[in-house]
Scaffold this motif. Structure first.
Motif, short mmCIF file in Angstrom:
data_model
loop_
_atom_site.label_atom_id
_atom_site.label_comp_id
_atom_site.label_asym_id
_atom_site.label_seq_id
_atom_site.Cartn_x
_atom_site.Cartn_y
_atom_site.Cartn_z
N SER A 19 0.47 0.83 -4.48
CA SER A 19 -0.32 -0.12 -5.25
C SER A 19 -1.80 0.20 -5.09
O SER A 19 -2.24 0.59 -4.01
CB SER A 19 -0.08 -1.55 -4.75
N LYS B 45 -2.24 -8.95 -6.96
CA LYS B 45 -0.80 -9.25 -7.10
C LYS B 45 -0.16 -9.65 -5.78
O LYS B 45 0.77 -10.44 -5.75
CB LYS B 45 -0.08 -8.02 -7.67
N HIS B 46 -0.61 -9.05 -4.68
CA HIS B 46 0.11 -9.29 -3.44
C HIS B 46 -0.58 -10.29 -2.51
O HIS B 46 0.08 -11.11 -1.91
CB HIS B 46 0.34 -7.97 -2.71
N ALA B 47 -1.91 -10.21 -2.43
CA ALA B 47 -2.59 -11.10 -1.49
C ALA B 47 -2.85 -12.48 -2.11
O ALA B 47 -2.56 -13.50 -1.50
CB ALA B 47 -3.89 -10.47 -1.01
N ARG C 119 -5.87 -0.72 -4.91
CA ARG C 119 -6.60 -1.73 -4.18
C ARG C 119 -6.62 -3.05 -4.94
O ARG C 119 -6.39 -4.12 -4.39
CB ARG C 119 -8.03 -1.22 -3.99
N GLU D 82 -4.49 -4.03 -7.26
CA GLU D 82 -3.14 -4.63 -7.27
C GLU D 82 -2.81 -5.31 -5.96
O GLU D 82 -2.21 -6.39 -5.93
CB GLU D 82 -2.10 -3.54 -7.54
N LYS E 68 0.84 -1.20 0.00
CA LYS E 68 0.00 0.00 0.00
C LYS E 68 0.87 1.24 0.00
O LYS E 68 0.61 2.20 -0.72
CB LYS E 68 -0.89 0.02 1.25
#
Lengths: 537, 321, 306
Positions: free
Chosen positions: B227, B235-237, B229, B231, B223
């Motif tokens: 990035s 991509k991350h979670a 929301r 993304e 964040k």
């Protein structure tokens, strides 16, 4: 540090108030702090735990952690008030104009992606340069941060590189979109001193190279002195003072600022004798199949303090575990008070156990959170001496007075004590056994400077009054100077040297001792520069 | 690999347990089959034919060997009590089980296809809009469904959709000639029941897995590096969520399988769970053994798959240092 | 800022939180309890009251048979009578005693065995730990319902067997959880301090470790209790759990299931088999509510220690 600063305003924070929610109510974290930062300048933000320095750093991005909120104040970045922007607008600034380097790089990298992808993800969003250009640039950044194998290190996953390297990669990631401001939040706190020097110099040179402005947050004044042009001291969410780095160090205005290096001013005159209370001889030890101690021999003179110094992985804490019997040695022997100690804890007599006590680094975990102070200190009295009831309580109160507390603490739980108080209770618990030898394993490293000073003074007083012997395990050279008579230097499971404090601290040194001692930051803004010059020559 | 061997060991251990417990059984199958009035020689002859006179260990390995060849032996029931009547043979256990197994797999398969996407969507969206009214009502309703026993849910469906408003049949009888559409129609209520009882669990577990990931430090870092929301989530979670989510699915499929025993009983659906319950009443040893073994191995396999997905989606285990 | 810097340990205030006794904490927690938690606690109270005083509350005996089978609601029998003429309302109350009693016993057995072995395994971390953990892994890989089903059909479906079998099988869960939580505690220095003092094993287990892992164990106890109710109910429903003439909710559902066909003509008849099933669901919902709330306050308390 470039000398010609163009005085162009980059960031101006005015009257910042931030509240945090915990324990079912709101607390004030920041109570009206101002901050100004010019282009290309580095500002050091320093303070002890609870000072609000990290919250201030994040507020500079217009960000607050979940559970916190900005009550009042402006964050003017390039003339835009970040505090008033929406999430969507802030996102266009975060990561590209302002980037953030976190304390624990290991937890802050996404474990599922390769490092290179994470390094360039923010710059990729700008869509100015194509990916392969960014990758080349990242490799150059890796190189200038002196990362090994800069070409390929980006192909690895976060768990495949070391902590110091991750911290540098995070700096590369912050630098990749060429931001105007980088916020460093305690980036070297988790690192060993020798690694810290490498990371510090890498960060400083790259920030200089691109003339990026930075806010550097830390609790260590000596570290910030190497990095910052100006230093601001915070305490309890308020500003204590602010000054140019050199002025601050040579001429601090506030008493509080001086107390930030109070441990450094403590020095104990050394004494020793040849009457050893404990000798460990040719100890080898291993955790499972990985060997951690190699042929370690140390002698501890009675009634004196021996400091065992080393970085993580040096085996200094393992040595303590071997002495206490928590980790039986695979070979070698321990002579205590003229008698051989059995390697295994279970085979030692109650009397032998009583005579050796240990105090740990983290007082939070060293006390059972469900027991009161009375129970914690009273148990060893009852266990070893069979004293119960009223008599036990009066003994506990006696001990509380020895550690400068009183009977009002009897029915408190550990969670109702401050850090320094907790560590004092741990000391009292060790004393309750009436020991001959106390092993202090990093007892002050989790505490603030002024509390450290208090604990160290207390320990010295107790030694004088009771004649107890200390083994002091630490990584902090200032603590060593303040408390020890003799020093043992350890590196990768071996003893590098042992001797009187004056002998170890003064040249000539073996190579590792030299590296270790020279890596300890000093209260001199030119220390890092001159050290690097010396090392490169 | 270790997991795989462990799984095999488990199934093996369970087969030993199943087999050995049955040797403690009071009474004797031969006596039971032939009735109390049977002559001693007749009992002995049948015991020899069934292999009951051999020592338990030999019997176990004979049985195990046959199982590996897909032969679970013959069912005890259906034997003629008349001595010497060779014409009345009992059915092969395999022949008995296969159609039932198909039925159960059909039932749970359809229910899974409904339950998995629904509960993943509900769980993930509840996690993303945490503490919203949507999240609260979703978790509240799911709490009620996970607290209801299978037969309660089943009978409520019957009461509402079969007796008060007769839309679907109460009894889900199918045979090999039933057409697919007809099958869907007849099994509607058991499918709904199974779906509902697993959805609650699956949704809650998905929700907490996602919340757990969203609260990690690298999400805050993402964040802070700007990035969006979308993304942050995609991509991350998500890459870190595959392992927990697939585990949730596997665990709940296993749970569904066990739940099917009761549901088949309620709707008198001719699945393997119904067969097992019936066979226990009849003390039909080989059938019970076979059913229990099938349940246990499916359960073990599902858990194994969950572990494997966990390993594959974790770079820490995939790319060692 | 002129700060008095004369240092005193007593007055050190950083991070100090307000002191509260346990009773005060409980009061605060209760005053903030959501409606769901109050609802859960109230329902649990009613259930336990009914279970303990069943003979006093129930209008008729547990196995008392009246001449009219399948009597309608009202008219001396609040929920009518069952297939052989027993009063359903009375049996529902007695069933609270049987079902809750048996499930509670089984859960306590599981808790006792699992927790003690779990902590021992955590303290040992060697061969004993390996052995116990592998056994538990194997047992846990087999679905409890199926396993119990098999064992009951072999050893006979008596209440005693039911309690012992479920107690042992479910202890695996308590073993898992207590071991994993205790492993986290064992490495903490306060346990090492106790070991270094020379304390014996029972002292370390019960005085040092157990009080610190009680929260997850209490939560697990609630969840396992629900699971055991489910398992026993499923088994009873299939006719192999709690045995007649003892009344139990799930068997009552099965016995009266036929009535559901008559819902079109008499809705109350259709509802009759659902009442005992609803009793189970309501009990489990209530436990879940209380557990959720407990989970919330224990994690909340952790925060304020921080």
């Amino acid at each position: 540090m470039t000398s010609n600063k163009s005085k162009e305003l980059l960031l101006e924070m005015k009257n910042i108030h931030i509240d945090g929610f915990s324990d079912e109510r709101w607390h004030k974290i920041l109570k009206g702090v101002d901050l100004t930062l010019y282009r290309g300048e580095i500002l050091g933000l320093i303070g002890e735990s609870g000072a609000g320095k990290s919250t201030m750093g994040k507020a500079a991005m217009g960000y607050t952690q979940p559970g916190c909120k900005i009550i009042n104040g402006e964050v003017n970045f390039n003339g835009i008030d970040l505090a008033k922007l929406t999430e969507f607008e802030k996102r266009k600034i975060w990561g590209t104009k302002i980037s953030y380097v976190a304390q624990s790089a290991a937890a802050s990298f996404n474990p599922a992606h390769r490092l290179m992808d994470q390094t360039i993800s923010a710059s990729n969003r700008l869509k100015i340069n194509p990916t392969d250009v960014l990758k080349k640039d990242a490799v150059q950044l890796y190189e200038s941060l002196q990362l090994p194998d800069a070409e390929n290190i980006g192909d690895r996953y976060p768990h495949q590189v070391s902590g110091g390297q991750l911290q540098r990669i995070m700096t590369a990631m912050a630098m990749s979109p060429r931001p105007e401001l980088i916020i460093f939040d305690e980036p070297t706190t988790a690192l060993d001193v020798t690694t810290q020097v490498e990371v510090l110099s890498a960060m400083r040179s790259i920030v200089d190279k691109f003339n990026t402005a930075a806010i550097y947050i830390t609790h260590d004044l000596a570290v910030v002195a190497q990095m910052a042009d100006r230093i601001k001291v915070l305490r309890y969410g308020e500003e204590v003072e602010e000054a140019e780095t050199r002025d601050m160090l040579s001429n601090p205005k506030e008493e509080y600022t001086k107390s930030l290096w109070s441990v450094r001013s403590l020095i104990k005159p050394e004494e020793t004798n040849q009457d050893y209370i404990l000798s460990i001889k040719n100890i080898d030890a291993a955790y499972g199949s990985s060997k951690v101690l190699y042929d370690v021999s140390i002698d501890i003179p009675k009634g004196k303090t021996v400091a065992i110094v080393g970085e993580s992985g040096s085996g200094k804490s393992t040595t303590a575990r071997v002495i206490t019997g928590l980790l039986p040695q695979s070979s070698g022997e321990i002579i205590f008070d003229g008698k051989k100690l059995s390697p295994k804890l279970e085979q030692r007599s109650k009397e032998e156990l009583r005579k050796i006590q240990i105090i740990f680094q983290m007082p939070d975990t060293a006390m059972n959170p469900r027991q009161t102070v009375d129970e914690i200190i009273g148990r060893p009295i009852e266990f070893y001496q069979g004293i119960k009831g009223k008599e036990r309580e009066s003994k506990v109160i006696e001990l509380l007075k020895m550690i400068e507390l009183d009977e009002t603490f009897l029915d408190r739980l550990p969670s109702e004590l401050s850090g320094g108080q907790k560590q004092r209770i741990c000391i009292a618990r060790a004393l309750a056994a009436n020991p001959d030898l106390i092993i202090c394993d990093e007892v002050t490293s989790a505490l603030d400077q002024i509390v450290q000073e208090g604990i160290l003074k207390l320990l010295q007083k107790l030694q004088k009054d009771l004649g107890v012997t200390y083994i002091f395990i630490t990584h902090d050279i200032a603590t060593v100077k303040a408390i020890s008579d003799e020093i043992v230097v350890m590196y990768q499971g071996e003893v590098v040297e042992q001797g009187l404090k004056s002998k170890i601290l003064n040249p000539p040194h073996p190579e590792y001792t030299e590296l270790l001692l020279s890596s300890v930051p000093e209260m001199d803004p030119d220390w890092l520069t001159s050290l690097l010059n010396k090392r490169s020559s | 690999m270790l997991r795989l061997t462990l799984g095999l060991v488990t199934v093996f251990a369970f087969s030993v347990i199943i087999f050995s417990t049955f040797s403690f059984l009071p009474g004797d199958f031969a006596t039971e089959i032939l009735g109390q009035s049977a002559t001693k020689s007749a009992v002995k002859a049948l015991r020899a034919e069934l292999g009951l006179d051999k020592p338990p260990v030999t019997r176990y390995f004979d049985w195990l060997g046959n199982v590996f060849q897909g032969d679970f032996g013959s069912s005890f029931s259906g034997r003629s009590k008349v001595q010497g009547d060779q014409g009345d043979r009992s059915r092969e256990v395999v022949g008995l089980i296969i159609p039932r197994l198909k039925n159960t797999l059909f039932l749970t398969g359809v229910a899974a296809m409904l339950a998995i996407p629904l509960s993943l969507i509900l769980g993930i969206s509840a996690a993303l809009y945490r503490n919203s009214y949507y999240d609260r009502s979703a978790t509240g309703v799911s709490l009620v469904t996970v607290s209801s026993p299978e037969f309660f849910t089943a009978y409520i469906f019957i009461l509402l959709l079969a007796t008060l408003f007769p839309v679907f049949p109460t009894i889900a009888t199918v045979d090999e000639d039933t057409t697919l559409v007809e099958r869907f129609y007849r099994t509607a209520l058991p499918v709904f029941t199974l779906t509902l009882i697993t959805m609650g669990h699956m949704m809650r577990m998905t929700r907490s897995a996602i919340i757990n990931i969203l609260s990690s430090e690298y999400i805050e870092m993402a964040k802070l590096s700007g990035s969006s929301r979308y993304e942050v989530i995609v991509k991350h979670a998500l890459p870190n969520a595959w392992a927990p989510i697939s585990q949730v699915i596997a665990i709940n499929l296993a749970y569904m399988l066990i739940g099917s025993v009761v549901v088949e009983y309620v709707f008198n659906y001719q699945g393997i769970g119904r067969l097992m319950v019936g066979s226990v009443y009849n003390r039909d040893l080989p059938v019970v053994q076979a059913c229990a073994l099938i349940f246990a191995s499916t359960y073990v396999i599902l858990n194994l798959i969950a572990d494997l997905i966990g390993i594959i989606s974790n770079p820490r285990l995939l790319y060692p240092k | 800022m002129s700060e008095n810097l004369s240092y005193s340990a007593k007055s050190e205030v950083a991070n100090l939180i307000k002191r509260r006794t346990r009773v005060e904490r409980l009061k605060i927690a209760l005053s903030k309890a959501p409606i769901s938690a109050w609802f859960g606690m109230a329902v649990l109270f009613v259930y336990f009251f009914a279970a303990i005083f069943a003979p006093l509350i129930a209008p008729h005996g547990e196995a008392e048979i009246f001449p009219v089978a399948y009597a309608p609601w009202g008219d001396g029998h609040i929920f009518g009578t069952d297939q052989i003429g027993r009063d359903i309302f009375s049996r529902i109350i007695y069933a609270a005693r049987n079902t809750i009693g048996i499930c509670l016993l089984a859960t306590f057995i599981a808790l006792g065995i699992g927790t003690v072995l779990g902590i021992i395994a955590a303290l040992d971390r060697k061969y004993l730990d390996q052995l116990l953990s592998r056994i538990v892994d194997t047992l846990m890989a087999i679905p409890v319902m199926i396993f119990t089903f098999i064992l009951l059909s072999v050893f006979g479906p008596t209440n005693f067997n039911l309690i012992v079998i479920l107690g042992i099988l479910e202890s695996t869960r308590f073993f898992r959880i207590s071991r994993s939580v205790a492993v986290g505690q064992v490495v903490l220095e306060y346990v090492e301090v106790a070991r270094l003092r020379g304390e014996n094993l029972p002292y370390i287990i019960f005085k040092e470790i157990l009080p610190n892992i009680s929260s997850p164990l209490i939560i697990e106890f609630g969840l396992r209790f629900i699971f055991i109710i489910f398992t026993i109910s499923s088994l009873s429903f299939l006719g192999i759990g709690i045995q007649p003439p003892s009344a139990d909710w799930a068997s009552m559902v099965r016995e009266n299931a036929i009535l559901i066909q008559y819902a079109q003509y008499d809705l109350t008849a259709g509802l009759t088999p659902l009442i005992p099933a609803f009793a189970i669901a309501l009990l489990c919902v209530s436990i879940n509510f209380v557990v959720d709330w407990y989970l919330y306050i224990t994690s909340g308390l952790k925060d304020d220690v921080k």
